[in-house]
Every structure is written in C-alpha cells, then in structure tokens.
Design a protein around this motif. Structure first.
Motif, PDB file in Angstrom:
ATOM      1  N   CYS A  31       0.846  -1.192   0.000  1.00 23.53           N
ATOM      2  CA  CYS A  31       0.000   0.000   0.000  1.00 23.53           C
ATOM      3  C   CYS A  31       0.880   1.239   0.000  1.00 23.53           C
ATOM      4  N   ALA A  32       0.454   2.256  -0.748  1.00 25.26           N
ATOM      5  CA  ALA A  32       1.173   3.533  -0.782  1.00 25.26           C
ATOM      6  C   ALA A  32       0.177   4.668  -0.601  1.00 25.26           C
ATOM      7  N   LEU A  33       0.535   5.609   0.270  1.00 27.77           N
ATOM      8  CA  LEU A  33      -0.291   6.779   0.544  1.00 27.77           C
ATOM      9  C   LEU A  33       0.312   8.002  -0.116  1.00 27.77           C
ATOM     10  N   GLY A  34      -0.534   8.797  -0.755  1.00 27.09           N
ATOM     11  CA  GLY A  34      -0.132  10.096  -1.262  1.00 27.09           C
ATOM     12  C   GLY A  34      -0.992  11.165  -0.623  1.00 27.09           C
ATOM     13  N   THR A  35      -0.391  12.234  -0.115  1.00 28.01           N
ATOM     14  CA  THR A  35      -1.140  13.317   0.489  1.00 28.01           C
ATOM     15  C   THR A  35      -1.186  14.512  -0.450  1.00 28.01           C
ATOM     16  N   ASP A  36      -1.961  15.516  -0.061  1.00 24.74           N
ATOM     17  CA  ASP A  36      -2.019  16.710  -0.891  1.00 24.74           C
ATOM     18  C   ASP A  36      -0.754  17.548  -0.774  1.00 24.74           C
ATOM     19  N   GLY A  37       0.130  17.155   0.133  1.00 27.76           N
ATOM     20  CA  GLY A  37       1.423  17.814   0.212  1.00 27.76           C
ATOM     21  C   GLY A  37       2.469  17.192  -0.693  1.00 27.76           C
ATOM     22  N   SER A  38       2.184  16.009  -1.250  1.00 21.11           N
ATOM     23  CA  SER A  38       3.184  15.283  -2.036  1.00 21.11           C
ATOM     24  C   SER A  38       2.661  14.778  -3.372  1.00 21.11           C
ATOM     25  N   THR A  39       1.371  14.516  -3.470  1.00 20.82           N
ATOM     26  CA  THR A  39       0.833  13.894  -4.682  1.00 20.82           C
ATOM     27  C   THR A  39       0.878  14.790  -5.913  1.00 20.82           C
ATOM     28  N   PRO A  40       0.590  16.097  -5.802  1.00 19.52           N
ATOM     29  CA  PRO A  40       0.660  16.909  -7.026  1.00 19.52           C
ATOM     30  C   PRO A  40       2.011  16.806  -7.736  1.00 19.52           C
ATOM     31  N   MET A  41       3.111  16.829  -6.977  1.00 21.79           N
ATOM     32  CA  MET A  41       4.429  16.673  -7.601  1.00 21.79           C
ATOM     33  C   MET A  41       4.597  15.259  -8.144  1.00 21.79           C
ATOM     34  N   ALA A  42       4.039  14.257  -7.437  1.00 19.25           N
ATOM     35  CA  ALA A  42       4.118  12.882  -7.920  1.00 19.25           C
ATOM     36  C   ALA A  42       3.407  12.741  -9.273  1.00 19.25           C
ATOM     37  N   LEU A  43       2.311  13.460  -9.444  1.00 12.09           N
ATOM     38  CA  LEU A  43       1.595  13.397 -10.720  1.00 12.09           C
ATOM     39  C   LEU A  43       2.406  14.054 -11.841  1.00 12.09           C
ATOM     40  N   ASP A  44       3.182  15.090 -11.497  1.00 16.15           N
ATOM     41  CA  ASP A  44       4.103  15.668 -12.484  1.00 16.15           C
ATOM     42  C   ASP A  44       5.129  14.623 -12.916  1.00 16.15           C
ATOM     43  N   TYR A  45       5.690  13.915 -11.930  1.00 18.03           N
ATOM     44  CA  TYR A  45       6.656  12.857 -12.236  1.00 18.03           C
ATOM     45  C   TYR A  45       6.009  11.729 -13.037  1.00 18.03           C
ATOM     46  N   PHE A  46       4.787  11.381 -12.691  1.00 15.47           N
ATOM     47  CA  PHE A  46       4.048  10.335 -13.409  1.00 15.47           C
ATOM     48  C   PHE A  46       3.980  10.675 -14.895  1.00 15.47           C
ATOM     49  N   ASP A  47       3.638  11.923 -15.191  1.00 15.76           N
ATOM     50  CA  ASP A  47       3.564  12.358 -16.589  1.00 15.76           C
ATOM     51  C   ASP A  47       4.953  12.348 -17.237  1.00 15.76           C
ATOM     52  N   ALA A  48       5.967  12.839 -16.511  1.00 16.91           N
ATOM     53  CA  ALA A  48       7.325  12.899 -17.060  1.00 16.91           C
ATOM     54  C   ALA A  48       7.886  11.506 -17.324  1.00 16.91           C
ATOM     55  N   MET A  49       7.460  10.524 -16.542  1.00 17.11           N
ATOM     56  CA  MET A  49       7.914   9.141 -16.717  1.00 17.11           C
ATOM     57  C   MET A  49       7.125   8.409 -17.802  1.00 17.11           C
ATOM     58  N   GLY A  50       6.159   9.099 -18.408  1.00 19.44           N
ATOM     59  CA  GLY A  50       5.361   8.476 -19.457  1.00 19.44           C
ATOM     60  C   GLY A  50       4.261   7.596 -18.921  1.00 19.44           C
ATOM     61  N   GLY A  51       3.846   7.823 -17.683  1.00 21.39           N
ATOM     62  CA  GLY A  51       2.789   7.004 -17.084  1.00 21.39           C
ATOM     63  C   GLY A  51       1.480   7.118 -17.843  1.00 21.39           C
ATOM     64  N   GLN A  52       0.851   5.982 -18.083  1.00 26.80           N
ATOM     65  CA  GLN A  52      -0.435   5.943 -18.776  1.00 26.80           C
ATOM     66  C   GLN A  52      -1.538   5.365 -17.888  1.00 26.80           C
ATOM     67  N   ARG A  53      -1.150   4.406 -17.072  1.00 26.95           N
ATOM     68  CA  ARG A  53      -2.126   3.748 -16.195  1.00 26.95           C
ATOM     69  C   ARG A  53      -1.457   3.420 -14.873  1.00 26.95           C
ATOM     70  N   VAL A  54      -2.276   3.217 -13.863  1.00 30.44           N
ATOM     71  CA  VAL A  54      -1.774   2.858 -12.540  1.00 30.44           C
ATOM     72  C   VAL A  54      -1.679   1.340 -12.452  1.00 30.44           C
ATOM     73  N   PHE A  55      -0.533   0.858 -11.959  1.00 29.77           N
ATOM     74  CA  PHE A  55      -0.266  -0.572 -11.921  1.00 29.77           C
ATOM     75  C   PHE A  55      -1.363  -1.334 -11.187  1.00 29.77           C
ATOM     76  N   ASP A  56      -1.720  -0.893  -9.985  1.00 31.49           N
ATOM     77  CA  ASP A  56      -2.773  -1.556  -9.213  1.00 31.49           C
ATOM     78  C   ASP A  56      -3.412  -0.509  -8.302  1.00 31.49           C
ATOM     79  N   PRO A  57      -4.530   0.091  -8.715  1.00 31.32           N
ATOM     80  CA  PRO A  57      -5.148   1.156  -7.919  1.00 31.32           C
ATOM     81  C   PRO A  57      -5.579   0.714  -6.525  1.00 31.32           C
ATOM     82  N   LEU A  64      -6.555  14.071   1.311  1.00 28.36           N
ATOM     83  CA  LEU A  64      -6.541  15.539   1.316  1.00 28.36           C
ATOM     84  C   LEU A  64      -6.546  15.964   2.780  1.00 28.36           C
ATOM     85  N   ASP A  65      -5.337  16.074   3.355  1.00 24.62           N
ATOM     86  CA  ASP A  65      -5.246  16.272   4.803  1.00 24.62           C
ATOM     87  C   ASP A  65      -4.353  17.435   5.238  1.00 24.62           C
TER      88      ASP A  65
END
Length: 410
Positions: A31-57, A64-65
């Motif tokens: 399990c992995a947790l993303g917060t609103d303090g870290s996830t927006p940047m993670a989504l930038d990285y996701f796009d930069a890495m060529g992410g298309q789909r999530v491995f296992d949602p 949002l905490d």
C-alpha cells in the motif's frame, strides 16, 4: 549466517531474496499513501515518466489532509487535480474532513503485520506499530509505485530498543518517545530501524503498551532519523533470537517522569519539573501523534480536574479523523471542549505544519501534542513550540504555564 531482524524478514519477503542490512532490494509495495502535500508533484513525475495507467489502484490511496480545508484557490486546484486523477484510475481518495492519511491507513486496515506500507510523507513510519515495514518516500518514488507497484530500498540496520518496567502515573507514550529522542538524538538512528522489544515477563513493558501507545512511538521514530520503527505482533513477524543489531538501547519506563521537548529541537528534552512555570498562550491537541480518542480523553480529564482553560490561553482541538470526531461528539467530550472555549478544527493535519488551521501569533509559546517543534513549523517563525503529552498540554492550558500534570490529577 546470523538470524534476521523484523525489518530484514519483511523486506526479504517483499523482494524475494535473503535481504540483509546494507543490501539494496526491489520490493513489491502492499500500500502507498499520497497526500495533498506530495501527490501533485508525484503526478508531475508520473507524466514525465510516461505514465499511462496505474499498476494496481487497489494498492494506492490519496488523502486531502495537509490543506484541510484549502487556504487558497491554488490549493483547491491541486485538490481538484488529485480528485480527477483518482477518479480516472480508480484510486480511493479520502476527502477534506475525513482526517489525516496516517490515521486513516490504520483505521481502514491497510497496515497489517508483515506488509510493506509506504507514504509520501515522513510520518508514514507510524504504521510500524502494526508490525508492518512502514516508511516515508518521496514524490518521485510514489510516481514509480503508481506505474510499477515497486520500490527500491536499502535494508536498514536495526537498533533494538528494549522497554522495561511499568510507567508510573502521569507518564504517557509521548514521554517515552521524548526519552528515546533524548537518548538517541535527532539523527542518532539515521537510516536505521528502531525495533521495539520488552521484558519476557507477563504484564511488563511491551505488553503494557497498547496500539495507541505504539503508534506514538513509531510516529516519533523519524524524529531520531530512523528509516522506520517497528513492533512485534502476536501471529506476526518476529525477530530471530540470533538477529544482529547495530546497537541496543534500554529505556526504563518506571524511572520516567513527564517530559517536554523545548524549542526548537525535538531532542532538546527536559523534565516538566525543570520547565515548570514557562508561560503558554496556545495549546494544540491533535496531529498524527496526539489526535486520537484517548488523547482527547486524557486531556479532557486534566482540564476538568483543573477547572478549565486559564484566561489568555487559546485551546485548539483538531481530531485526527472523522471517526475520532464522531466518537468525541457521542461521548460528550466535544461538548466539554466547546464549553471550555476550545477552537474545534477540521479533522486533518490542522495547525501542525502551518498550512491550515490556527496559526500562533508573534512571540507566542505553544505547547502541542505534535511531533515537531522546528522554528516556523506551525506557520510563524517567531512562535516557540514545546512538545508534550496530551495530559501535560492540558495541564499547561489549566495553569497558563507549563505544569506537571500530576499536580492536577493525571
């Protein structure tokens, strides 16, 4: 070959190899947790890495905490981006007001013995209370997990922390954590695991620490530089008798007294008795360290025994989750706090990191149940933050100054 520590055993299972301290392993994440303090940047990285789909949602959850509620339109847009991504990929998302992600990971059962649970926030170490290997990660790591479901980790050496004796009245898990911080220092466990153990005697030390206590100790592990903190569990992962440790530390619980961390370092720890009388203008009850139901009950009992909040003291109450808030509402504790003039915050991180909630004024002394007291931590660099147990914080609210809670009835 010597036996293995708890951390070595879990990382061996998750990497499929015989993992030992110092090895670099690639592990499956439960399990992995993303917060609103870290996830927006993670989504930038996701796009930069060529992410298309999530491995296992099913292995991902967003919370949002940290900005709950959001303090600007810019933050609202970041929340909306997280909502859209979660909906598109089928990821569970905890909304504003549901609480702190770390508390919700525990409440939802996502952390369990033997699991590898990570969070893009340093206090993900909290889940080690449940015999999971739990640690904080960066936004790029979260992006990689979104895409591939794996993470690379260096297997940490372990420090064995042996707890002995029984806690005397007025001494709580936060005091034990501060005693350990004083012993190890702010970086004394850098990239090591704190593996907690106790006397092999019924009713002693380890057995006397319930889940809430263990959550506090693991939560504070990162304040000593630790990669993770971890407890054994019945039917869970246990260390081998001949496991190898980097060092061993013993904390005699029966010799402890109420403690306080002085500004602006978590390991600058003193006895409450030695700081008695220091004026306090704001008392903060909440966070992933001290925002659970029992924490508020302990504080309420001291406040009621002492006759309420002293004039000139602002009492801020922020439950760690909606479930905690609902419990406090049902059992009358919330009404007690309101009657005492407390400011009730939205369940979430609140004032802890200065991103939302009540911000202390210039020159204000704050005593808090939180885990960090760095300069500027609560949003004002001129405020001074002291850290203590819920009972000690409540005692300060009663007297308007740092006070031993045993003087009032803890």
């Amino acid at each position: 070959m010597p036996g293995q520590t708890i951390s070595e055993k879990i990382l061996s299972a998750k990497s499929g190899r015989n993992a030992r301290a110092g090895d670099v392993v690639v592990c499956e994440v439960d399990c992995a947790l993303g917060t609103d303090g870290s996830t927006p940047m993670a989504l930038d990285y996701f796009d930069a890495m060529g992410g298309q789909r999530v491995f296992d949602p099913q292995r991902i959850v967003f919370a949002l905490d940290h900005y709950a509620p959001p303090q600007s339109t810019a933050t609202t847009r970041l929340h909306d981006r997280m909502r859209r991504f979660a909906a598109l990929h089928g990821i569970a998302l905890w909304e504003v007001g549901e609480g702190i992600g770390h508390q919700l990971i525990v409440e939802s059962g996502r952390a369990a013995p033997g699991r590898l649970v990570v969070g893009a926030d340093s206090h993900a170490v909290t889940y080690g209370a449940l015999n999971a290997f739990a640690t904080g990660i960066g936004s790029s790591d979260l992006a990689a997990i979104l895409i591939g479901g794996k993470i690379w980790l260096k297997v940490p050496e372990s420090i064995r922390v042996t707890l002995t004796g029984d806690r005397p009245p007025g001494v709580y898990a936060k005091d034990v954590a501060l005693a350990l911080a004083r012993e190890l220092g702010a970086d004394g466990a850098a990239y090591q695991a704190l593996e907690f153990s106790g006397e092999v005697l019924p009713g002693k030390a380890l057995d006397s620490l319930d889940l809430d206590d263990r959550l506090v100790l693991c939560n504070m592990a990162v304040e000593m530089g630790a990669k993770n903190g971890i407890f054994p569990a019945d039917g869970g992962v246990a260390p081998d008798a001949d496991a190898r440790y980097a060092r061993e530390v013993a904390i005699a619980l029966d010799r402890l007294e109420p403690l306080v961390a002085l500004p602006h370092q978590v390991d600058r720890v003193a006895a409450i008795a030695d700081t008695r009388g220091t004026p306090v203008q704001m008392v903060y009850l909440g966070t992933c360290t001290g925002g659970r139901t029992r924490d508020f009950h302990e504080a309420r009992d001291v406040l009621k025994a002492g006759g309420g909040v002293a004039p000139g003291v602002q009492l801020v109450v922020t439950p760690a989750s909606r479930a905690v808030l609902e419990t406090l509402a049902r059992d009358g504790t919330l009404a007690d706090f309101i009657a005492m003039g407390a400011v009730i915050g939205t369940p979430g991180c609140g004032s802890c990191c200065g991103t939302c909630g009540a911000i202390p004024g210039d020159g204000v002394n704050v005593i808090s149940t939180a885990n960090r007291n760095f300069k500027g931590r609560m949003g004002n660099g001129s405020a001074a933050i002291y850290l203590a147990s819920p009972a000690s914080c409540a005692a300060a609210a009663v007297r308007g100054a740092i006070t031993d809670p045993r003087e009032i009835g803890a």
